[in-house]
Design a protein around this motif. Structure first.
Motif, PDB file in Angstrom:
ATOM      1  N   ASP A   1       0.826  -1.198   0.000  1.00 35.71           N
ATOM      2  CA  ASP A   1       0.000   0.000   0.000  1.00 35.71           C
ATOM      3  C   ASP A   1       0.865   1.254   0.000  1.00 35.71           C
ATOM      4  O   ASP A   1       0.549   2.237  -0.677  1.00 35.71           O
ATOM      5  CB  ASP A   1      -0.938  -0.007   1.211  1.00 35.71           C
ATOM      6  CG  ASP A   1      -1.924   1.142   1.190  1.00 35.71           C
ATOM      7  OD1 ASP A   1      -2.571   1.341   0.130  1.00 35.71           O
ATOM      8  OD2 ASP A   1      -2.069   1.831   2.219  1.00 35.71           O
ATOM      9  N   ARG A   2       1.950   1.232   0.741  1.00 37.82           N
ATOM     10  CA  ARG A   2       2.878   2.384   0.765  1.00 37.82           C
ATOM     11  C   ARG A   2       3.507   2.598  -0.614  1.00 37.82           C
ATOM     12  O   ARG A   2       3.628   3.723  -1.077  1.00 37.82           O
ATOM     13  CB  ARG A   2       3.980   2.178   1.814  1.00 37.82           C
ATOM     14  CG  ARG A   2       3.487   2.127   3.218  1.00 37.82           C
ATOM     15  CD  ARG A   2       2.988   3.478   3.639  1.00 37.82           C
ATOM     16  NE  ARG A   2       2.496   3.379   4.996  1.00 37.82           N
ATOM     17  CZ  ARG A   2       1.731   4.268   5.556  1.00 37.82           C
ATOM     18  NH1 ARG A   2       1.372   5.333   4.907  1.00 37.82           N
ATOM     19  NH2 ARG A   2       1.315   4.107   6.770  1.00 37.82           N
TER      20      ARG A   2
ATOM     21  N   ALA B   1       2.256   1.439  -3.540  1.00 36.62           N
ATOM     22  CA  ALA B   1       1.192   1.795  -4.479  1.00 36.62           C
ATOM     23  C   ALA B   1       0.732   3.239  -4.277  1.00 36.62           C
ATOM     24  O   ALA B   1       0.310   3.903  -5.237  1.00 36.62           O
ATOM     25  CB  ALA B   1       0.016   0.842  -4.325  1.00 36.62           C
ATOM     26  N   GLY B   2       0.827   3.728  -3.038  1.00 39.18           N
ATOM     27  CA  GLY B   2       0.443   5.104  -2.745  1.00 39.18           C
ATOM     28  C   GLY B   2       1.265   6.114  -3.523  1.00 39.18           C
ATOM     29  O   GLY B   2       0.783   7.207  -3.851  1.00 39.18           O
ATOM     30  N   MET B   3       2.497   5.763  -3.848  1.00 39.31           N
ATOM     31  CA  MET B   3       3.349   6.664  -4.641  1.00 39.31           C
ATOM     32  C   MET B   3       2.819   6.801  -6.069  1.00 39.31           C
ATOM     33  O   MET B   3       3.144   7.746  -6.776  1.00 39.31           O
ATOM     34  CB  MET B   3       4.796   6.150  -4.664  1.00 39.31           C
ATOM     35  CG  MET B   3       5.462   6.194  -3.300  1.00 39.31           C
ATOM     36  SD  MET B   3       7.211   5.763  -3.333  1.00 39.31           S
ATOM     37  CE  MET B   3       7.150   4.023  -3.660  1.00 39.31           C
TER      38      MET B   3
ATOM     39  N   GLY C   1      -0.570   6.671  -6.707  1.00 40.70           N
ATOM     40  CA  GLY C   1      -1.980   7.016  -6.613  1.00 40.70           C
ATOM     41  C   GLY C   1      -2.907   5.817  -6.468  1.00 40.70           C
ATOM     42  O   GLY C   1      -4.102   5.915  -6.718  1.00 40.70           O
ATOM     43  N   ARG C   2      -2.402   4.706  -6.096  1.00 42.02           N
ATOM     44  CA  ARG C   2      -3.200   3.485  -5.918  1.00 42.02           C
ATOM     45  C   ARG C   2      -3.164   3.068  -4.442  1.00 42.02           C
ATOM     46  O   ARG C   2      -2.411   3.616  -3.644  1.00 42.02           O
ATOM     47  CB  ARG C   2      -2.639   2.337  -6.769  1.00 42.02           C
ATOM     48  CG  ARG C   2      -2.508   2.648  -8.213  1.00 42.02           C
ATOM     49  CD  ARG C   2      -3.803   2.350  -8.920  1.00 42.02           C
ATOM     50  NE  ARG C   2      -3.612   2.489 -10.355  1.00 42.02           N
ATOM     51  CZ  ARG C   2      -4.550   2.882 -11.147  1.00 42.02           C
ATOM     52  NH1 ARG C   2      -5.729   3.172 -10.674  1.00 42.02           N
ATOM     53  NH2 ARG C   2      -4.328   2.984 -12.436  1.00 42.02           N
ATOM     54  N   ASN C   3      -3.954   2.070  -4.128  1.00 44.07           N
ATOM     55  CA  ASN C   3      -3.883   1.531  -2.762  1.00 44.07           C
ATOM     56  C   ASN C   3      -4.081   0.020  -2.781  1.00 44.07           C
ATOM     57  O   ASN C   3      -4.665  -0.534  -3.702  1.00 44.07           O
ATOM     58  CB  ASN C   3      -4.892   2.207  -1.837  1.00 44.07           C
ATOM     59  CG  ASN C   3      -6.323   1.923  -2.215  1.00 44.07           C
ATOM     60  OD1 ASN C   3      -6.609   1.290  -3.218  1.00 44.07           O
ATOM     61  ND2 ASN C   3      -7.234   2.418  -1.404  1.00 44.07           N
TER      62      ASN C   3
END
Length: 169
Positions: free
Chosen positions: A37-38, A40-42, A44-46
């Motif tokens: 998640d961290r 993917a957060g870069m 714009g995803r989760n």
């Protein structure tokens, strides 16, 4: 009967180990999801973690932690202070051993007795986990069974039916 008690203690430990492996797998999966998640957060995803992870781990570990006690008792794996007891005559050592086995069986049965009340109270209150909504009371059962089996192992050791006496080790 004592062979059955010994095998039951072994079985509880094996089942406890399997449940611990499941807890580790669920924890690893949830931790991996957190890391993913961290990352993917870069972009714009989760990536979602496991819903109710904490509920499952809390309930599973509460039962599994006690499942090793009967095996540990059967193996005489509990902490023993033998600094001055080793110097006492064998008869006195055996007497002290029996006294501690009686005390251990009594404590295990005392804990089982109060766990019954905890189980009944959790059931009558309708206690459920916060996320998954699982009822809490069934998860008392492994601990309750473990306390009873722990006492049976200690009682069998008092009568000498299960080996593992200090002088046997």
């Amino acid at each position: 009967m004592t062979v059955m008690i010994r095998r039951l203690a072994d079985g509880f430990a094996v089942l406890g180990g399997v449940i611990l492996l499941i807890i580790v797998a669920v924890t690893t999966t949830n931790t991996s999801a957190f890391i993913l998640d961290r990352i993917a957060g870069m972009f714009g995803r989760n990536v979602a973690g496991l819903p109710g992870y904490e509920d499952f781990v809390q309930l599973a570990i509460s039962g599994v932690a006690l499942m090793f006690f009967p095996y540990c008792q059967a193996q005489r794996g509990h902490v023993a202070v033998e600094l001055f007891v080793d110097r006492l005559p064998q008869r006195m050592q055996r007497g002290l051993d029996r006294l501690w086995l009686i005390l251990t069986a009594g404590i295990a049965l005392f804990l089982a007795y109060w766990m019954v009340f905890g189980l009944l109270e959790a059931r009558s209150d309708g206690a459920v986990t916060s996320v998954l909504g699982w009822p809490v009371w069934p998860f008392y059962s492994p601990g309750l069974a473990s306390m009873i089996l722990w006492a049976l192992v200690a009682i069998s050791q008092i009568s000498g039916q299960i080996s593992g006496a200090p002088q046997d080790a």
